[in-house]
Design a protein around this motif. Structure first.
Motif, mmCIF file in Angstrom:
data_model
loop_
_atom_site.group_PDB
_atom_site.id
_atom_site.type_symbol
_atom_site.label_atom_id
_atom_site.label_comp_id
_atom_site.label_asym_id
_atom_site.label_seq_id
_atom_site.Cartn_x
_atom_site.Cartn_y
_atom_site.Cartn_z
ATOM 1 N N TRP A 9 0.771 -1.253 -0.018
ATOM 2 C CA TRP A 9 -0.017 0.005 0.014
ATOM 3 C C TRP A 9 0.890 1.345 -0.088
ATOM 4 C CZ3 TRP A 9 0.196 3.602 4.023
ATOM 5 C CH2 TRP A 9 -0.949 4.713 3.880
ATOM 6 N N GLU A 10 1.877 1.361 0.921
ATOM 7 C CA GLU A 10 2.658 2.377 0.670
ATOM 8 C C GLU A 10 3.522 2.776 -0.468
ATOM 9 O OE1 GLU A 10 5.489 4.136 4.367
ATOM 10 O OE2 GLU A 10 6.316 3.027 3.045
ATOM 11 N N SER A 11 3.837 1.844 -1.190
ATOM 12 C CA SER A 11 4.624 1.744 -2.549
ATOM 13 C C SER A 11 3.613 2.392 -3.497
ATOM 14 C CB SER A 11 5.340 0.520 -2.982
ATOM 15 O OG SER A 11 4.142 -0.555 -3.111
ATOM 16 N N GLY A 12 2.264 2.263 -3.283
ATOM 17 C CA GLY A 12 1.359 2.679 -4.184
ATOM 18 C C GLY A 12 0.871 1.635 -5.268
ATOM 19 N N GLN A 13 1.102 0.538 -4.862
ATOM 20 C CA GLN A 13 0.785 -0.619 -5.774
ATOM 21 C C GLN A 13 -0.836 -1.052 -5.489
ATOM 22 O OE1 GLN A 13 4.722 -2.619 -4.568
ATOM 23 N NE2 GLN A 13 4.001 -4.044 -6.493
ATOM 24 N N VAL A 14 -1.088 -0.949 -4.099
ATOM 25 C CA VAL A 14 -2.510 -1.018 -3.879
ATOM 26 C C VAL A 14 -2.905 0.259 -3.313
ATOM 27 C CG1 VAL A 14 -3.696 -2.151 -2.057
ATOM 28 C CG2 VAL A 14 -2.012 -3.247 -3.076
ATOM 29 N N ILE A 15 -4.152 0.703 -3.702
ATOM 30 C CA ILE A 15 -4.769 1.930 -3.404
ATOM 31 C C ILE A 15 -5.468 1.981 -2.068
ATOM 32 C CG2 ILE A 15 -4.797 2.549 -5.818
ATOM 33 C CD1 ILE A 15 -7.916 2.248 -5.683
ATOM 34 N N GLY A 16 -5.850 0.883 -1.622
ATOM 35 C CA GLY A 16 -6.758 0.810 -0.298
ATOM 36 C C GLY A 16 -6.582 -0.563 0.490
ATOM 37 N N LEU A 17 -6.511 -0.554 1.680
ATOM 38 C CA LEU A 17 -6.379 -1.806 2.511
ATOM 39 C C LEU A 17 -7.098 -1.587 3.637
ATOM 40 C CD1 LEU A 17 -4.553 -4.195 3.264
ATOM 41 C CD2 LEU A 17 -2.958 -2.536 3.896
ATOM 42 N N VAL A 18 -7.763 -2.659 4.069
ATOM 43 C CA VAL A 18 -8.452 -3.041 5.361
ATOM 44 C C VAL A 18 -8.079 -4.462 5.823
ATOM 45 C CG1 VAL A 18 -10.811 -3.131 6.446
ATOM 46 C CG2 VAL A 18 -10.584 -1.624 4.524
ATOM 47 N N ALA A 19 -7.379 -4.204 6.965
ATOM 48 C CA ALA A 19 -6.852 -5.495 7.701
ATOM 49 C C ALA A 19 -7.365 -5.732 8.841
ATOM 50 C CB ALA A 19 -5.378 -5.243 7.650
ATOM 51 N N GLY A 20 -8.159 -6.886 8.906
ATOM 52 C CA GLY A 20 -8.734 -7.568 10.199
ATOM 53 C C GLY A 20 -10.034 -6.689 10.926
ATOM 54 N N LYS A 21 -10.458 -7.509 11.739
ATOM 55 C CA LYS A 21 -11.866 -6.974 12.309
ATOM 56 C C LYS A 21 -11.790 -5.513 12.829
ATOM 57 C CE LYS A 21 -15.070 -8.702 15.746
ATOM 58 N NZ LYS A 21 -15.098 -9.798 16.613
ATOM 59 N N SER A 22 -10.882 -5.025 13.570
ATOM 60 C CA SER A 22 -10.578 -3.885 14.242
ATOM 61 C C SER A 22 -10.704 -2.449 13.325
ATOM 62 C CB SER A 22 -9.437 -3.751 15.087
ATOM 63 O OG SER A 22 -8.336 -3.917 14.608
ATOM 64 N N GLU A 23 -10.039 -2.819 12.149
ATOM 65 C CA GLU A 23 -10.107 -1.914 11.128
ATOM 66 C C GLU A 23 -11.162 -1.960 10.494
ATOM 67 O OE1 GLU A 23 -5.119 -1.780 10.361
ATOM 68 O OE2 GLU A 23 -6.729 -1.997 8.584
ATOM 69 N N ALA A 24 -11.932 -3.005 10.350
ATOM 70 C CA ALA A 24 -13.260 -3.054 9.633
ATOM 71 C C ALA A 24 -14.217 -2.459 10.352
ATOM 72 C CB ALA A 24 -13.641 -4.698 9.357
ATOM 73 N N LEU A 25 -14.064 -2.394 11.680
ATOM 74 C CA LEU A 25 -15.063 -1.548 12.661
ATOM 75 C C LEU A 25 -15.043 -0.107 12.464
ATOM 76 C CD1 LEU A 25 -17.090 -2.665 14.689
ATOM 77 C CD2 LEU A 25 -15.591 -1.836 16.455
ATOM 78 N N VAL A 26 -13.760 0.177 12.065
ATOM 79 C CA VAL A 26 -13.541 1.840 11.767
ATOM 80 C C VAL A 26 -14.319 1.981 10.395
ATOM 81 C CG1 VAL A 26 -12.036 3.558 11.244
ATOM 82 C CG2 VAL A 26 -11.554 1.682 12.771
ATOM 83 N N LEU A 27 -14.159 1.059 9.724
ATOM 84 C CA LEU A 27 -14.616 1.416 8.072
ATOM 85 C C LEU A 27 -16.073 1.341 8.257
ATOM 86 C CD1 LEU A 27 -13.418 1.696 5.329
ATOM 87 C CD2 LEU A 27 -14.206 -0.749 5.146
ATOM 88 N N GLU A 28 -16.828 0.482 8.827
ATOM 89 C CA GLU A 28 -17.946 0.182 9.151
ATOM 90 C C GLU A 28 -18.740 1.396 9.817
ATOM 91 O OE1 GLU A 28 -21.088 -3.489 10.427
ATOM 92 O OE2 GLU A 28 -19.510 -2.795 11.958
#
Lengths: 206, 232, 575
Positions: C508-527
């Motif tokens: 993600w940091e190198s720009g190859q991936v534009i977005g990343l959600v990893a794990g339940k705790s981050e999903a909760l933020v997204l949710e």
């Protein structure tokens, strides 16, 4: 001749696929065909592996060797799933429930055991590894990462705490990048050795 | 509540309890679950391969394809036959050809992926953080970005130094084989810190995933018990 | 230094030790006499076939020359010795030293060297043959020599045969031209020839022959049992000959003595074929002995007390975790909402979703195992709901076998995507193969006529974004690497488990991936940013409890081990 032909196949196919990274539009149709063959061969290789597994359990059952009961379970489960999957379809609700209601509890249960084991291992981390640079940084990083996952720390961007948290979250990237580069370099070397026929994993080592 | 919910819930409940019984120690129930898993997984994988690989990639072109497609399909058919024949002792050497084909493709993909997908982009990412345009893009705390860039660079090089694999020093060199150059040794020490930090984060991630699975299993057991109690 | 191996514990002991130094078992003389001699490789200069022959035959010749007087005495002595089983000649006995050579033999040898008479020539020939045999261990030559010795013996018997009334006994053993071998000797020679033939056919297994033979013997293998039977027959055969000799009358003493002397030399020629120990065999035997010895040594890991305490600690931890998590799940524990704000890598996902056109074409790659389905369903659910609301055209591909079913579980059972079209590209066994193939499909507008149609339809493979749902880093790495190399312009997003998150973050940091959600705790933020209904509440509370308990155990482990090792500076020295 028997030894030269496989080497030629590996080297030529490898070079051709490598050229595909540069001459994509030119070689793509042929490369797609090669890739389809490759997918097919990997699938057949997996089937061959299944065959070996079945032969092993079948011979154990026939010869009445050690624990034939477990082999009976494996063979029965295999047969039922195979017949079910071929008679029904992969989209069939019953078949999907049957397979997933067996796979998910067992795999998730194993992960649950892993959670307990990790807690147990963390209790003895210092005893087994001692006070080293790596063990201390490991412990501190693990605790900080776990704490940050809890959501107790506000991480609004622009604030000092937010900046600090963003820095702490980025810190593992440094080491991971080094590890990824190391893995890539290793993969590159292994691939080159195969393409140059120094390693011949298909048999006939030089 | 219908019957299928109870049946599937019961299966999930029993299998979960059987697997978790390993916490007490290795036992018959845990092994039963393990062997059942192996059998079901092998059967399911075979079904998937037959239906989604053998059928579309080999059998459809052979059975329903045009004469040209059938002709082309003879090549993978030959490779498949050689691969299968190679499993018998008498024809062991036959599998060399399909495996050489697979080895060549896999090696090329490993090289291409490593070079174009990891080494070049990641190296470029390390270089780009030294771009002054990036430093001054947002006003304020420029020194923090410079330090950040230096830390990133040192950490990456240090990690690579820690995994340094080199040949032994030449015999006529005064340096002993076990010793590494001072700079490499120092960078390796720095690398250890960052590897520890990275592995700590990976540990936290792994534990998080495992904990979520544990919570799910407890929840499924509890829900099934509540289901049965509620039904009765 | 010669050693003997204790039969009880397998320990190596000095030859002089009367008891095992390890288990103090008294050394058994029988074993001591047989085994070391049998197992240790015999140097060529100690091969003991002819010395007995040379020692016995001159005795016979001497008795003939001295008109049978001394021969009778010697035969009587020999007869007495044969009657006593403990004094039977040992075929593996080492050659006698010069001090032990009897006077009569010394005299014969001396005369044989000084005089050229017939007896001296025979003795000289025997001695010469003895030297020749010692130098050359070839089996064929040995057999020829034995035949030659047999012929000499038969000549001698012919000379004395006319004086013997009971000639039939002698004829049953020897013939004028060809020596008649007893049955047991024929069987042995046949077996030995068979062994030699097998050895020539399978030279690779010679080094393991002793161990294999022992194992086969223990397993009841027929060949091994036959060999053992042959050995027993051999011993029985010797016994029979000896017994027959002891029953003969005084008048036929000399003939019967000859009979014994003729048969004896054959024994060593047979026996070593089955017990010669090569250096490899000796090495394996030593390994076996070491293994047996190791089995008796206490293993630290198998310390019963320690294992039990470890098991108890693990059980206590499991009990605490299960109880606490159960209480958190079912005890009405209502946690506060997380204070985390979306991180930059989350914002990439949100921005991509916001900028998607109507009815976007999205490829979903299912690359996680069934065990992660709980976590993956929860973290991808809000994402899928957003795609459903946009009437997306979804294309799914699986690079794990269970992904074929898991995509249906997620899209049909959980999110209930009913109104949007889903194209299933099926299963591809390797992530890199699938990604490379898929990346190339974008480059081909029309397939050449001379090539077969690709399995995947080319027209549907232009996407507004590719979303990888992955359980581990390997699968996602394969996809990222290949797609970055082939289609860098296609937006790539990652929805991964917490365990894969830290490792794929550099992409993600190198720009190859534009977005990343990893794990339940981050999903909760997204949710919390997208979905009002926070249905993850109970699980989130249990998750917090579990993490806090783990942090507590880590700190406890540090404190306990720190106190225990407070006086041990060596650990701090490593820091």
């Amino acid at each position: 001749m028997k030894r030269v032909v496989p080497v030629l196949i590996a080297v030529l196919i490898g070079l051709f696929v490598l050229a595909g990274y540069v001459l994509q539009s030119l070689l793509a149709p042929v490369l797609i065909m090669f890739l389809n063959w490759g997918v097919l061969l990997v699938g057949v290789a997996l089937l061959v592996g299944m065959g070996h597994l079945l032969v092993f359990h079948f011979s154990r059952l026939i010869n009445d060797q050690e624990k034939p009961f477990y082999s009976l379970i494996v063979l029965s489960a295999f047969t039922l799933t195979l017949v079910g999957g071929l008679v029904l379809s992969l989209q069939d609700v019953f078949f999907r429930n049957l397979v997933l209601n067996i796979l998910i509890p067992i795999e998730a249960g194993l992960l649950a055991i892993l959670a307990i084991t990790l807690v147990y291992m963390s209790l003895y981390l210092i005893r087994t590894r001692g006070w080293t640079v790596m063990s201390v940084s490991f412990l501190v990083s693990a605790i900080i990462s776990l704490l940050l996952n809890l959501g107790y720390v506000p991480t609004q961007p622009g604030t000092r705490i937010g900046e600090l948290v963003a820095f702490l979250r980025r810190l593992p990237i440094v080491g991971v990048r080094g590890i990824l580069l190391g893995i890539a370099l290793g993969g590159l070397l292994v691939g080159l050795r195969v393409i140059l026929a120094i390693d011949r994993p298909y048999g006939d080592e030089p | 509540m219908n019957l299928s919910e109870i049946v599937w819930g019961l299966i999930g409940f029993l299998l979960t309890v059987m697997v978790l019984s390993y916490l007490i120690g290795d036992n018959l129930f845990f092994r039963l679950a393990g062997y059942l898993f192996v059998g079901v997984m092998a059967g399911f994988l075979s079904v998937v391969i037959i239906r989604q690989i053998l059928w579309p990639y080999l059998l459809i072109p052979l059975v329903h394809g045009s004469w040209l497609e059938r002709l082309w399909a003879l090549i993978p058919l030959g490779l498949v036959i050689l691969l299968v024949l190679g499993q018998f002792k008498r024809f062991t050497g036959f599998s060399r050809y399909p495996l050489a084909f697979l080895g060549g493709v896999a090696a090329a993909l490993a090289i291409g992926g490593a070079v174009f997908g990891t080494i070049m982009p990641q190296t470029q990412a390390v270089i780009e953080i030294f771009d002054p345009v990036v430093w001054y893009a947002v006003p304020g705390r420029t020194w923090l970005r410079i330090i950040d860039a230096v830390v990133m660079l040192l950490g990456t090089i240090g990690t690579l130094s820690y995994f340094h694999f080199g040949r032994q020093w030449r015999a006529h060199s005064n340096i002993k084989a076990e010793e590494r150059p001072f700079i490499l040794e120092t960078l390796s020490g720095v690398g250890q810190v960052f590897i520890g930090i990275a592995l700590g984060a990976v540990f936290a991630g792994l534990f998080s995933s495992a904990l979520v699975a544990l919570i799910d299993r407890i929840l499924s057991i509890g829900q099934f018990i509540l289901l049965v109690v509620g039904a009765s | 230094m010669p050693e003997w191996i204790c039969p009880e514990c397998g320990a190596e002991n000095p030859q002089s030790a009367e008891r095992c130094l390890n288990c103090h078992v008294i050394r058994e003389e029988d074993l001591e006499g047989d085994l070391p001699e049998a197992i240790e490789p015999t140097p060529p200069d100690q091969v003991n076939i002819i010395p007995q022959e040379g020692q016995d035959l001159p005795e016979l010749l001497h008795s003939l020359k001295e008109d049978g007087e001394k021969a009778v005495e010697a035969s009587q002595d020999e007869e007495q010795s044969l009657e006593s089983s403990s004094e039977q000649p040992d075929p593996f006995e080492k050659p006698e030293s010069d001090d032990e050579i009897p006077d009569w033999l010394e005299r014969i040898r001396k005369r044989a060297q000084e005089e050229g008479d017939s007896i001296g020539e025979i003795t000289q020939k025997i001695m010469a043959a003895q030297e020749s045999l010692v130098e050359d261990q070839d089996a064929e030559q040995r057999r020829r020599f034995e035949t030659w010795v047999q012929s000499i013996k038969s000549q001698l018997e012919d000379q004395s045969g006319g004086e013997d009334d009971d000639e039939d006994d002698l004829e049953s053993i020897t013939d004028d031209t060809h020596p008649v071998e007893p049955d047991w000797l024929k069987r042995l020679r046949k077996a030995r020839e068979g062994d030699e033939q097998e050895g020539s056919e399978q030279p690779d297994i010679q080094g393991d022959s002793l161990l294999q033979w022992l194992v086969a013997l223990e397993d009841g293998d027929e060949t091994a049992l036959l060999a053992l039977e042959q050995i027993q027959n051999l011993e029985g055969g010797v016994g029979e000959e000896t017994q027959r000799t002891s029953f003969t009358g005084d008048e036929s003493v000399s003939e019967e003595t000859q009979e014994v002397r003729i048969d004896e030399p054959v024994l060593p020629a047979y026996k070593p074929a089955s017990i010669i120990v090569s250096p490899q065999e000796d090495f394996h035997a030593q390994q076996l002995a070491a293994t047996i010895r190791d089995e008796y040594t206490p293993i630290p890991g198998s310390d019963h007390t320690r294992a039990r305490s470890s098991w108890l600690v693990r059980l206590v931890i499991a009990g605490i975790m299960l109880t606490a998590l159960s209480l958190a799940l079912f005890g009405g524990f209502n946690p506060s909402a997380p204070q985390n704000s979306p991180q930059p890598h989350h914002e990439g996902v949100i921005t991509w979703l916001e900028t998607l056109p109507d009815e976007p074409a999205v490829l979903l790659v299912f690359d996680y195992q069934a065990g992660f389905s709980g976590e993956m369903m929860r973290l991808s659910r809000p994402f899928m709901v957003s795609l459903q609301e946009m009437n997306s055209h979804l294309t799914v591909i699986s690079t794990t076998a269970s992904g074929v079913l898991l995509n249906q579980q997620l899209l049909v059972d959980d999110v209930l995507v009913e109104d949007i079209s889903i194209t299933d590209l099926g299963y591809l066994p390797l992530a890199s193969f699938g990604a490379f193939s898929l990346g190339l499909q974008n480059q081909v507008a029309v397939n050449p006529a001379f090539l077969p149609e690709p399995v995947m339809p080319l027209s549907s493979l232009s996407f507004d974004g590719i979303v990888i749902l992955s359980g581990d880093y390997e699968g996602s790495r394969g996809w990222i690497e290949q797609l970055t190399a082939l289609t860098p312009e296609t937006p790539l997003l990652l929805l991964v488990t917490a365990q894969a998150g830290p490792i794929v973050m550099p992409y993600w940091e190198s720009g190859q991936v534009i977005g990343l959600v990893a794990g339940k705790s981050e999903a909760l933020v997204l949710e919390s940013d997208q979905v009002e209904d926070r249905w993850l509440g109970n699980r989130w509370g249990a998750y917090r409890v579990g993490v806090l308990i783990t942090i507590g155990f880590i700190v406890l482990g540090v404190i306990i081990n720190d106190n225990r090792d407070a006086n041990d500076d060596s650990h701090w020295g490593e820091l």
